[in-house]
Design an enzyme around this catalytic site. Structure first.
Site, PDB file in Angstrom:
ATOM      1  CB  THR A  40      -0.875   0.027   1.276  1.00 43.66           C
ATOM      2  OG1 THR A  40      -1.634  -1.178   1.332  1.00 43.66           O
ATOM      3  CG2 THR A  40      -1.810   1.211   1.306  1.00 43.66           C
ATOM      4  CB  VAL A 183      -4.381  10.807   8.687  1.00 41.36           C
ATOM      5  CG1 VAL A 183      -3.111  11.008   7.875  1.00 41.36           C
ATOM      6  CG2 VAL A 183      -4.105  10.986  10.180  1.00 41.36           C
ATOM      7  CB  ILE A 184      -6.551   9.000   4.358  1.00 45.46           C
ATOM      8  CG1 ILE A 184      -5.393   8.079   4.784  1.00 45.46           C
ATOM      9  CG2 ILE A 184      -6.836   8.843   2.861  1.00 45.46           C
ATOM     10  CD1 ILE A 184      -5.650   6.603   4.590  1.00 45.46           C
ATOM     11  CD  GLU A 204     -14.580  12.858  11.663  1.00 41.15           C
ATOM     12  OE1 GLU A 204     -13.816  12.545  10.732  1.00 41.15           O
ATOM     13  OE2 GLU A 204     -14.969  12.038  12.524  1.00 41.15           O
ATOM     14  CG  HIS A 443      19.696  31.972  13.263  1.00 33.63           C
ATOM     15  ND1 HIS A 443      18.335  32.140  13.455  1.00 33.63           N
ATOM     16  CD2 HIS A 443      20.130  33.074  12.593  1.00 33.63           C
ATOM     17  CE1 HIS A 443      17.972  33.297  12.934  1.00 33.63           C
ATOM     18  NE2 HIS A 443      19.034  33.890  12.395  1.00 33.63           N
TER      19      HIS A 443
END
Ligand code: FAD
Length: 468
Positions: A40, A183-184, A204, A443
Protein backbone atom coordinates in the site's frame (compact mmCIF):
# COMPACT_ATOMS: atom_id res chain seq x y z
CA UNK A 1 25.10 -17.81 10.99
CA UNK A 2 21.66 -19.41 11.17
CA UNK A 3 20.28 -21.15 8.11
CA UNK A 4 16.69 -20.40 8.95
CA UNK A 5 14.11 -20.58 6.24
CA UNK A 6 11.70 -17.62 6.50
CA UNK A 7 8.66 -17.10 4.30
CA UNK A 8 7.07 -13.67 4.31
CA UNK A 9 3.50 -13.15 3.14
CA UNK A 10 3.17 -9.63 1.72
CA UNK A 11 5.86 -7.22 0.51
CA UNK A 12 4.67 -3.89 1.91
CA UNK A 13 6.95 -1.82 4.16
CA UNK A 14 6.47 -4.47 6.84
CA UNK A 15 7.26 -7.50 4.71
CA UNK A 16 9.98 -6.16 2.41
CA UNK A 17 11.99 -4.57 5.23
CA UNK A 18 11.71 -7.79 7.25
CA UNK A 19 12.90 -9.75 4.20
CA UNK A 20 16.03 -7.65 3.71
CA UNK A 21 16.94 -7.75 7.42
CA UNK A 22 16.39 -11.53 7.51
CA UNK A 23 18.71 -11.94 4.52
CA UNK A 24 21.31 -9.68 6.17
CA UNK A 25 21.19 -12.00 9.18
CA UNK A 26 21.79 -15.04 6.99
CA UNK A 27 18.31 -16.51 6.55
CA UNK A 28 17.00 -18.08 3.36
CA UNK A 29 14.09 -15.78 2.53
CA UNK A 30 11.05 -16.18 0.27
CA UNK A 31 8.56 -13.34 -0.15
CA UNK A 32 5.08 -13.99 -1.54
CA UNK A 33 3.35 -10.93 -2.99
CA UNK A 34 -0.07 -10.83 -4.58
CA UNK A 35 0.20 -7.40 -6.23
CA UNK A 36 3.37 -5.28 -6.31
CA UNK A 37 6.30 -5.04 -3.93
CA UNK A 38 6.11 -1.95 -1.77
CA UNK A 39 2.50 -2.71 -0.83
CA UNK A 40 0.00 0.00 0.00
CA UNK A 41 2.74 2.40 1.04
CA UNK A 42 4.58 2.58 -2.27
CA UNK A 43 1.76 1.85 -4.67
CA UNK A 44 -1.45 3.27 -3.17
CA UNK A 45 -0.54 5.15 0.00
CA UNK A 46 2.36 7.14 1.39
CA UNK A 47 4.37 7.67 -1.79
CA UNK A 48 1.64 8.42 -4.38
CA UNK A 49 -0.08 10.83 -1.97
CA UNK A 50 3.18 12.56 -1.07
CA UNK A 51 3.98 12.93 -4.76
CA UNK A 52 0.61 14.68 -5.14
CA UNK A 53 1.28 16.83 -2.07
CA UNK A 54 4.62 17.86 -3.59
CA UNK A 55 2.81 18.87 -6.79
CA UNK A 56 0.23 20.86 -4.82
CA UNK A 57 3.06 22.64 -2.96
CA UNK A 58 4.76 23.59 -6.21
CA UNK A 59 1.47 24.93 -7.56
CA UNK A 60 0.91 26.97 -4.39
CA UNK A 61 4.44 28.39 -4.57
CA UNK A 62 4.12 29.25 -8.25
CA UNK A 63 0.84 31.04 -7.59
CA UNK A 64 2.52 33.01 -4.78
CA UNK A 65 5.72 33.59 -6.75
CA UNK A 66 5.18 37.36 -7.06
CA UNK A 67 5.41 37.55 -3.22
CA UNK A 68 8.99 36.36 -3.68
CA UNK A 69 9.68 38.86 -6.45
CA UNK A 70 9.28 36.38 -9.27
CA UNK A 71 6.72 37.53 -11.83
CA UNK A 72 5.46 34.83 -14.15
CA UNK A 73 3.78 35.89 -17.35
CA UNK A 74 0.53 33.97 -17.84
CA UNK A 75 -1.26 31.70 -15.41
CA UNK A 76 0.09 28.45 -14.05
CA UNK A 77 -2.15 25.54 -15.01
CA UNK A 78 -2.52 22.01 -13.70
CA UNK A 79 -1.49 19.27 -16.16
CA UNK A 80 -3.06 16.10 -14.76
CA UNK A 81 -1.54 13.59 -17.23
CA UNK A 82 1.91 14.97 -16.39
CA UNK A 83 1.18 14.75 -12.64
CA UNK A 84 0.17 11.11 -13.10
CA UNK A 85 3.23 10.40 -15.22
CA UNK A 86 5.54 11.79 -12.52
CA UNK A 87 3.70 9.86 -9.82
CA UNK A 88 4.07 6.66 -11.87
CA UNK A 89 7.79 7.27 -12.34
CA UNK A 90 8.39 7.85 -8.63
CA UNK A 91 6.53 4.65 -7.75
CA UNK A 92 8.26 2.52 -10.39
CA UNK A 93 11.72 3.81 -9.39
CA UNK A 94 11.09 2.79 -5.80
CA UNK A 95 9.51 -0.57 -6.69
CA UNK A 96 12.46 -1.37 -8.98
CA UNK A 97 14.80 -0.39 -6.15
CA UNK A 98 13.23 -2.92 -3.79
CA UNK A 99 13.24 -5.65 -6.43
CA UNK A 100 16.91 -4.90 -7.05
CA UNK A 101 17.68 -5.17 -3.33
CA UNK A 102 15.81 -8.50 -3.22
CA UNK A 103 18.01 -9.81 -6.03
CA UNK A 104 21.22 -8.56 -4.44
CA UNK A 105 20.28 -10.20 -1.13
CA UNK A 106 19.24 -13.46 -2.80
CA UNK A 107 15.62 -13.07 -1.66
CA UNK A 108 13.21 -15.15 -3.72
CA UNK A 109 10.09 -13.24 -4.82
CA UNK A 110 7.08 -15.44 -5.59
CA UNK A 111 4.23 -13.57 -7.29
CA UNK A 112 0.74 -14.66 -6.34
CA UNK A 113 -1.74 -14.91 -3.51
CA UNK A 114 -0.63 -17.06 -0.61
CA UNK A 115 -3.00 -19.10 1.55
CA UNK A 116 -1.98 -21.34 4.44
CA UNK A 117 -2.63 -25.03 3.83
CA UNK A 118 -1.11 -25.96 7.17
CA UNK A 119 1.28 -24.29 9.60
CA UNK A 120 4.32 -25.06 7.39
CA UNK A 121 2.77 -24.94 3.93
CA UNK A 122 1.52 -22.03 1.85
CA UNK A 123 -0.20 -22.50 -1.48
CA UNK A 124 0.42 -19.66 -3.91
CA UNK A 125 -1.97 -18.95 -6.78
CA UNK A 126 -0.49 -16.78 -9.52
CA UNK A 127 -2.51 -14.36 -11.66
CA UNK A 128 -2.72 -16.96 -14.47
CA UNK A 129 -4.24 -19.47 -12.03
CA UNK A 130 -1.15 -21.66 -11.76
CA UNK A 131 -0.38 -22.93 -8.28
CA UNK A 132 2.76 -23.78 -6.35
CA UNK A 133 3.43 -24.87 -2.80
CA UNK A 134 5.97 -23.16 -0.57
CA UNK A 135 7.31 -24.91 2.52
CA UNK A 136 8.00 -22.67 5.50
CA UNK A 137 9.89 -23.26 8.71
CA UNK A 138 8.96 -19.80 10.00
CA UNK A 139 6.40 -17.41 8.55
CA UNK A 140 5.85 -13.67 8.89
CA UNK A 141 2.35 -12.55 7.92
CA UNK A 142 2.48 -8.99 6.56
CA UNK A 143 -0.66 -8.83 4.44
CA UNK A 144 -1.61 -5.26 5.33
CA UNK A 145 -4.98 -3.62 4.83
CA UNK A 146 -7.36 -2.14 2.27
CA UNK A 147 -9.82 0.79 2.31
CA UNK A 148 -12.85 0.15 4.53
CA UNK A 149 -16.16 0.70 2.79
CA UNK A 150 -19.64 1.49 3.99
CA UNK A 151 -21.81 -1.51 3.00
CA UNK A 152 -24.89 0.62 2.20
CA UNK A 153 -22.96 2.60 -0.42
CA UNK A 154 -19.99 0.52 -1.58
CA UNK A 155 -17.18 1.84 -3.78
CA UNK A 156 -18.00 1.98 -7.50
CA UNK A 157 -14.61 3.43 -8.54
CA UNK A 158 -16.25 6.40 -10.25
CA UNK A 159 -18.73 8.28 -8.13
CA UNK A 160 -18.08 6.64 -4.77
CA UNK A 161 -14.34 6.21 -4.52
CA UNK A 162 -11.68 4.99 -2.12
CA UNK A 163 -8.17 6.34 -1.54
CA UNK A 164 -6.96 3.69 -4.04
CA UNK A 165 -9.08 5.42 -6.72
CA UNK A 166 -8.34 8.95 -5.54
CA UNK A 167 -4.58 8.76 -6.12
CA UNK A 168 -5.16 8.17 -9.80
CA UNK A 169 -7.46 10.71 -11.47
CA UNK A 170 -8.09 11.93 -15.01
CA UNK A 171 -9.17 15.41 -13.90
CA UNK A 172 -9.32 17.32 -10.63
CA UNK A 173 -12.88 16.87 -9.37
CA UNK A 174 -14.84 20.16 -9.41
CA UNK A 175 -16.94 19.34 -6.35
CA UNK A 176 -15.83 16.64 -3.95
CA UNK A 177 -17.33 15.25 -0.76
CA UNK A 178 -14.92 13.52 1.61
CA UNK A 179 -16.46 11.26 4.23
CA UNK A 180 -14.10 11.16 7.20
CA UNK A 181 -11.86 14.05 8.29
CA UNK A 182 -9.04 11.85 9.54
CA UNK A 183 -5.48 11.79 8.23
CA UNK A 184 -6.20 10.46 4.73
CA UNK A 185 -9.33 12.61 4.28
CA UNK A 186 -7.54 15.81 5.30
CA UNK A 187 -4.55 15.05 3.07
CA UNK A 188 -6.77 14.54 0.02
CA UNK A 189 -8.86 17.64 0.87
CA UNK A 190 -5.68 19.77 0.83
CA UNK A 191 -4.40 18.12 -2.37
CA UNK A 192 -7.60 18.55 -4.39
CA UNK A 193 -8.49 22.04 -3.13
CA UNK A 194 -4.98 23.29 -3.85
CA UNK A 195 -5.02 21.73 -7.32
CA UNK A 196 -8.20 23.63 -8.15
CA UNK A 197 -11.29 21.80 -6.91
CA UNK A 198 -14.01 24.43 -6.55
CA UNK A 199 -15.76 22.84 -3.57
CA UNK A 200 -14.40 20.32 -1.10
CA UNK A 201 -16.72 19.36 1.74
CA UNK A 202 -15.53 17.10 4.53
CA UNK A 203 -18.08 15.28 6.66
CA UNK A 204 -16.96 13.97 10.04
CA UNK A 205 -18.87 12.10 12.74
CA UNK A 206 -16.60 13.31 15.52
CA UNK A 207 -16.73 16.88 16.85
CA UNK A 208 -13.41 17.75 15.16
CA UNK A 209 -11.11 16.93 12.27
CA UNK A 210 -7.93 14.93 12.99
CA UNK A 211 -9.39 13.79 16.30
CA UNK A 212 -6.32 11.65 17.02
CA UNK A 213 -4.12 14.76 17.27
CA UNK A 214 -3.55 17.13 20.15
CA UNK A 215 -6.72 19.23 20.23
CA UNK A 216 -4.82 22.52 19.79
CA UNK A 217 -3.28 21.14 16.60
CA UNK A 218 -6.59 19.82 15.30
CA UNK A 219 -8.21 23.21 16.00
CA UNK A 220 -5.37 24.89 14.14
CA UNK A 221 -5.90 22.54 11.19
CA UNK A 222 -9.64 23.34 11.19
CA UNK A 223 -8.64 27.01 10.83
CA UNK A 224 -6.25 26.21 7.98
CA UNK A 225 -8.97 24.21 6.19
CA UNK A 226 -11.30 27.19 6.55
CA UNK A 227 -8.65 29.52 5.11
CA UNK A 228 -8.42 27.20 2.11
CA UNK A 229 -12.22 27.31 1.83
CA UNK A 230 -12.52 23.59 2.54
CA UNK A 231 -15.86 23.10 4.26
CA UNK A 232 -15.76 20.92 7.38
CA UNK A 233 -19.04 19.57 8.73
CA UNK A 234 -18.53 17.87 12.11
CA UNK A 235 -20.88 15.86 14.36
CA UNK A 236 -22.62 14.60 11.23
CA UNK A 237 -23.16 11.05 10.08
CA UNK A 238 -23.66 10.19 6.42
CA UNK A 239 -26.82 8.06 6.21
CA UNK A 240 -26.95 7.52 2.49
CA UNK A 241 -25.17 8.41 -0.72
CA UNK A 242 -27.30 8.64 -3.86
CA UNK A 243 -25.97 8.79 -7.40
CA UNK A 244 -28.37 11.17 -9.19
CA UNK A 245 -29.55 10.89 -12.79
CA UNK A 246 -27.48 13.96 -13.78
CA UNK A 247 -24.32 12.20 -12.60
CA UNK A 248 -23.99 14.15 -9.36
CA UNK A 249 -23.92 12.47 -5.95
CA UNK A 250 -25.80 13.50 -2.84
CA UNK A 251 -24.80 12.61 0.69
CA UNK A 252 -27.74 12.63 3.09
CA UNK A 253 -26.65 13.47 6.60
CA UNK A 254 -28.03 12.82 10.04
CA UNK A 255 -27.75 16.13 11.83
CA UNK A 256 -27.09 18.40 8.83
CA UNK A 257 -28.36 19.41 5.40
CA UNK A 258 -27.59 17.10 2.43
CA UNK A 259 -24.53 17.87 0.32
CA UNK A 260 -24.28 17.38 -3.46
CA UNK A 261 -21.05 17.05 -5.44
CA UNK A 262 -19.53 15.25 -8.43
CA UNK A 263 -17.75 12.52 -6.43
CA UNK A 264 -17.62 11.11 -2.92
CA UNK A 265 -14.34 9.92 -1.43
CA UNK A 266 -14.92 7.56 1.48
CA UNK A 267 -11.98 7.64 3.88
CA UNK A 268 -13.27 6.13 7.09
CA UNK A 269 -10.34 3.86 7.87
CA UNK A 270 -8.79 0.58 6.80
CA UNK A 271 -9.99 -3.04 6.84
CA UNK A 272 -7.40 -5.70 7.63
CA UNK A 273 -6.25 -8.39 5.17
CA UNK A 274 -6.65 -11.36 7.51
CA UNK A 275 -9.61 -13.13 5.93
CA UNK A 276 -9.50 -16.05 3.51
CA UNK A 277 -5.81 -16.82 3.96
CA UNK A 278 -6.21 -19.89 6.16
CA UNK A 279 -5.40 -18.24 9.48
CA UNK A 280 -8.30 -19.77 11.41
CA UNK A 281 -7.43 -23.18 9.96
CA UNK A 282 -3.88 -23.10 11.36
CA UNK A 283 -5.01 -21.68 14.72
CA UNK A 284 -3.88 -18.05 14.41
CA UNK A 285 -6.21 -16.05 16.64
CA UNK A 286 -7.89 -12.85 15.46
CA UNK A 287 -9.25 -9.93 17.44
CA UNK A 288 -12.63 -8.25 17.00
CA UNK A 289 -11.52 -6.16 13.98
CA UNK A 290 -9.87 -9.12 12.28
CA UNK A 291 -6.52 -8.00 13.71
CA UNK A 292 -4.01 -10.81 14.13
CA UNK A 293 -3.24 -11.21 17.82
CA UNK A 294 0.49 -11.19 18.57
CA UNK A 295 2.62 -11.02 21.69
CA UNK A 296 5.32 -8.42 22.35
CA UNK A 297 7.74 -10.43 20.17
CA UNK A 298 5.28 -10.17 17.22
CA UNK A 299 4.57 -13.91 17.41
CA UNK A 300 1.04 -15.27 17.07
CA UNK A 301 -0.45 -18.05 19.18
CA UNK A 302 1.06 -20.49 16.69
CA UNK A 303 4.78 -20.91 17.44
CA UNK A 304 6.94 -19.85 14.51
CA UNK A 305 4.18 -17.80 12.88
CA UNK A 306 4.74 -14.07 13.35
CA UNK A 307 2.60 -11.13 12.16
CA UNK A 308 3.49 -7.48 11.59
CA UNK A 309 2.19 -4.25 10.10
CA UNK A 310 -1.35 -3.05 9.48
CA UNK A 311 -2.74 -6.58 9.78
CA UNK A 312 -1.97 -6.59 13.52
CA UNK A 313 -4.15 -3.49 13.74
CA UNK A 314 -2.06 -1.33 16.07
CA UNK A 315 -0.52 1.92 14.88
CA UNK A 316 -1.15 1.66 11.14
CA UNK A 317 1.88 3.49 9.75
CA UNK A 318 4.56 2.35 7.33
CA UNK A 319 7.49 2.90 9.70
CA UNK A 320 5.69 1.01 12.47
CA UNK A 321 5.16 -1.92 10.08
CA UNK A 322 8.87 -1.85 9.22
CA UNK A 323 9.95 -1.72 12.87
CA UNK A 324 7.63 -4.59 13.73
CA UNK A 325 9.21 -6.48 10.84
CA UNK A 326 12.72 -5.86 12.18
CA UNK A 327 11.57 -6.97 15.64
CA UNK A 328 9.98 -10.18 14.31
CA UNK A 329 13.12 -11.06 12.34
CA UNK A 330 15.35 -10.42 15.35
CA UNK A 331 13.17 -12.76 17.41
CA UNK A 332 13.13 -15.48 14.75
CA UNK A 333 16.90 -15.35 14.34
CA UNK A 334 17.92 -14.81 17.97
CA UNK A 335 15.12 -16.37 19.99
CA UNK A 336 12.35 -14.22 21.44
CA UNK A 337 14.67 -11.66 23.03
CA UNK A 338 13.44 -8.30 21.69
CA UNK A 339 10.13 -6.74 22.65
CA UNK A 340 8.45 -4.39 20.21
CA UNK A 341 8.83 -0.87 21.64
CA UNK A 342 5.96 1.54 20.87
CA UNK A 343 7.04 4.14 23.44
CA UNK A 344 8.16 6.71 20.87
CA UNK A 345 6.40 6.67 17.51
CA UNK A 346 6.62 9.85 15.45
CA UNK A 347 3.88 10.41 12.90
CA UNK A 348 3.42 12.70 9.93
CA UNK A 349 0.26 14.11 8.41
CA UNK A 350 0.93 15.58 5.00
CA UNK A 351 -1.69 18.27 4.91
CA UNK A 352 -0.82 21.78 3.78
CA UNK A 353 0.74 22.76 6.13
CA UNK A 354 1.90 19.41 7.46
CA UNK A 355 1.81 18.03 10.99
CA UNK A 356 4.55 16.16 12.81
CA UNK A 357 3.79 14.70 16.21
CA UNK A 358 5.19 12.32 18.77
CA UNK A 359 4.08 11.22 22.20
CA UNK A 360 1.51 12.37 24.69
CA UNK A 361 -1.21 14.82 23.72
CA UNK A 362 -2.29 17.32 26.37
CA UNK A 363 -5.80 15.82 26.50
CA UNK A 364 -4.26 12.37 27.19
CA UNK A 365 -2.35 13.82 30.11
CA UNK A 366 -5.55 15.33 31.49
CA UNK A 367 -7.44 12.06 31.05
CA UNK A 368 -4.68 10.09 32.76
CA UNK A 369 -4.26 12.62 35.56
CA UNK A 370 -0.63 13.35 34.61
CA UNK A 371 0.41 16.85 35.66
CA UNK A 372 2.07 18.54 32.69
CA UNK A 373 3.45 21.91 31.67
CA UNK A 374 3.18 23.06 28.07
CA UNK A 375 5.29 25.33 25.91
CA UNK A 376 4.26 26.93 22.63
CA UNK A 377 6.00 28.74 19.82
CA UNK A 378 4.31 30.27 16.79
CA UNK A 379 6.30 29.68 13.61
CA UNK A 380 5.76 33.25 12.41
CA UNK A 381 8.23 34.31 15.12
CA UNK A 382 11.10 32.60 13.28
CA UNK A 383 13.42 34.26 10.80
CA UNK A 384 13.53 31.13 8.64
CA UNK A 385 9.73 30.86 8.49
CA UNK A 386 9.51 34.52 7.45
CA UNK A 387 12.21 34.02 4.80
CA UNK A 388 10.35 31.02 3.43
CA UNK A 389 6.96 32.72 3.73
CA UNK A 390 5.77 29.68 5.71
CA UNK A 391 4.11 31.42 8.60
CA UNK A 392 1.27 29.06 9.52
CA UNK A 393 1.62 26.78 12.48
CA UNK A 394 3.22 26.29 15.85
CA UNK A 395 5.20 23.91 18.04
CA UNK A 396 3.62 22.64 21.24
CA UNK A 397 5.60 20.78 23.89
CA UNK A 398 4.02 18.69 26.63
CA UNK A 399 6.44 18.08 29.51
CA UNK A 400 6.09 16.32 32.84
CA UNK A 401 5.37 18.99 35.47
CA UNK A 402 7.45 17.22 38.10
CA UNK A 403 10.47 15.96 36.14
CA UNK A 404 10.46 18.28 33.09
CA UNK A 405 10.81 15.19 30.85
CA UNK A 406 9.48 15.75 27.35
CA UNK A 407 6.33 13.63 27.01
CA UNK A 408 5.00 14.88 23.68
CA UNK A 409 5.70 17.33 20.88
CA UNK A 410 3.11 18.42 18.33
CA UNK A 411 3.99 20.63 15.40
CA UNK A 412 1.96 22.09 12.59
CA UNK A 413 4.05 23.82 9.97
CA UNK A 414 6.12 23.40 6.83
CA UNK A 415 8.62 20.51 7.01
CA UNK A 416 7.51 19.59 10.54
CA UNK A 417 7.38 15.91 9.54
CA UNK A 418 11.14 16.13 8.97
CA UNK A 419 12.19 17.93 12.13
CA UNK A 420 9.79 16.16 14.55
CA UNK A 421 12.53 13.54 14.85
CA UNK A 422 14.57 15.84 17.07
CA UNK A 423 11.74 15.51 19.58
CA UNK A 424 11.54 11.74 19.04
CA UNK A 425 15.25 11.30 19.80
CA UNK A 426 14.96 13.57 22.85
CA UNK A 427 12.06 11.50 24.16
CA UNK A 428 13.81 8.19 23.46
CA UNK A 429 16.82 9.44 25.45
CA UNK A 430 14.57 10.64 28.29
CA UNK A 431 15.60 14.29 27.82
CA UNK A 432 14.02 17.17 29.71
CA UNK A 433 12.57 20.28 28.06
CA UNK A 434 15.45 22.26 29.57
CA UNK A 435 18.05 19.91 28.05
CA UNK A 436 16.55 20.34 24.58
CA UNK A 437 16.25 24.11 25.13
CA UNK A 438 19.93 24.23 26.10
CA UNK A 439 21.00 22.31 22.99
CA UNK A 440 22.35 24.87 20.54
CA UNK A 441 20.11 24.99 17.46
CA UNK A 442 21.52 26.20 14.17
CA UNK A 443 20.16 29.52 12.86
CA UNK A 444 18.13 30.16 10.80
CA UNK A 445 16.21 26.88 10.84
CA UNK A 446 12.66 25.79 11.48
CA UNK A 447 13.95 23.54 14.26
CA UNK A 448 14.66 26.66 16.31
CA UNK A 449 10.91 26.66 16.97
CA UNK A 450 11.36 23.40 18.92
CA UNK A 451 14.07 25.04 21.06
CA UNK A 452 11.87 28.08 21.69
CA UNK A 453 8.82 25.95 22.61
CA UNK A 454 11.03 23.98 25.03
CA UNK A 455 12.18 27.29 26.55
CA UNK A 456 8.54 28.37 26.73
CA UNK A 457 7.81 25.39 29.01
CA UNK A 458 9.82 27.46 31.51
CA UNK A 459 8.41 30.81 30.37
CA UNK A 460 11.81 31.69 28.89
CA UNK A 461 11.32 31.70 25.10
CA UNK A 462 13.24 34.59 23.55
CA UNK A 463 11.00 35.51 20.62
CA UNK A 464 7.74 35.51 22.59
CA UNK A 465 6.17 38.50 24.34
CA UNK A 466 6.45 38.27 28.15
CA UNK A 467 3.47 36.73 29.95
CA UNK A 468 1.18 39.41 31.38
P1 FAD B 1 0.73 -3.13 3.07
O1 FAD B 1 1.55 -1.97 2.70
O2 FAD B 1 -0.75 -3.03 2.93
O3 FAD B 1 1.29 -4.36 2.24
C1 FAD B 1 0.71 -5.62 2.31
C2 FAD B 1 1.05 -6.36 1.06
O4 FAD B 1 0.60 -7.72 1.21
C3 FAD B 1 0.35 -5.84 -0.18
O5 FAD B 1 1.30 -5.59 -1.18
C4 FAD B 1 -0.61 -6.94 -0.58
O6 FAD B 1 -0.73 -7.07 -2.00
C5 FAD B 1 0.08 -8.17 -0.01
N1 FAD B 1 -0.84 -9.28 0.29
C6 FAD B 1 -2.01 -9.22 0.98
N2 FAD B 1 -2.53 -10.46 1.09
C7 FAD B 1 -1.68 -11.30 0.46
C8 FAD B 1 -1.67 -12.71 0.24
N3 FAD B 1 -2.63 -13.50 0.73
N4 FAD B 1 -0.65 -13.24 -0.46
C9 FAD B 1 0.37 -12.44 -0.94
N5 FAD B 1 0.40 -11.12 -0.75
C10 FAD B 1 -0.60 -10.56 -0.05
N6 FAD B 1 1.77 5.59 6.48
C11 FAD B 1 2.80 6.38 6.85
O7 FAD B 1 3.59 5.98 7.70
N7 FAD B 1 2.98 7.60 6.28
C12 FAD B 1 2.13 8.09 5.34
O8 FAD B 1 2.32 9.20 4.85
C13 FAD B 1 1.05 7.28 4.94
N8 FAD B 1 0.19 7.71 3.98
C14 FAD B 1 -0.82 6.89 3.58
C15 FAD B 1 -1.70 7.35 2.61
C16 FAD B 1 -2.73 6.55 2.17
C17 FAD B 1 -3.68 7.06 1.11
C18 FAD B 1 -2.88 5.24 2.72
C19 FAD B 1 -3.99 4.34 2.25
C20 FAD B 1 -2.02 4.78 3.69
C21 FAD B 1 -0.99 5.60 4.14
N9 FAD B 1 -0.11 5.18 5.13
C22 FAD B 1 0.90 6.00 5.54
C23 FAD B 1 -0.25 3.86 5.79
C24 FAD B 1 0.74 2.86 5.21
O9 FAD B 1 0.59 2.79 3.82
C25 FAD B 1 0.53 1.50 5.85
O10 FAD B 1 0.57 1.62 7.25
C26 FAD B 1 1.59 0.51 5.41
O11 FAD B 1 1.59 0.35 4.01
C27 FAD B 1 1.37 -0.85 6.08
O12 FAD B 1 2.36 -1.72 5.64
P2 FAD B 1 2.14 -3.31 5.63
O13 FAD B 1 3.43 -3.88 5.14
O14 FAD B 1 1.62 -3.75 6.93
O15 FAD B 1 0.97 -3.57 4.58
Amino acid sequence: MSEKNIVILGAGPGGYVAAIRAAQLGAKVTVIEDAEVGGTCLNRGCIPTKTLVATAEVYEKVKDSSDFGIDIAGAATVNVPKIMERQGKVISTLVKGIKGLFKMHGIQLVEGRGVFVDRNTIEVTARDGSKQTIKAETVIIATGSHPAEIPTFPFDGEKIISSDDAICFAAVPKRLIIIGAGVIGCEFACIFKTLGAEEVTMIEMMPRCLSTEDFEISDLMARELKKKKIKLITNAKVEKVTVNSDGTVTASLEGAEPVTADQVLVSIGRALNSKGIGLEEIGVKLGRRGDILVNEYMETDVPGVYAIGDVVGGIMLAHVASTEGLTAVHNIMKGNTKKMDYSVVPAGIFTLPEIGSVGLREQDAQAKGIAVKTGHFQLRGLGKAQAMNELAGMVKVVADAATDKVLGVHIMGAHSTDYIHEAAVAMKMGATAMQVAETIHSHPTLAEAVMEAMEDVHGMAIHVPPAK
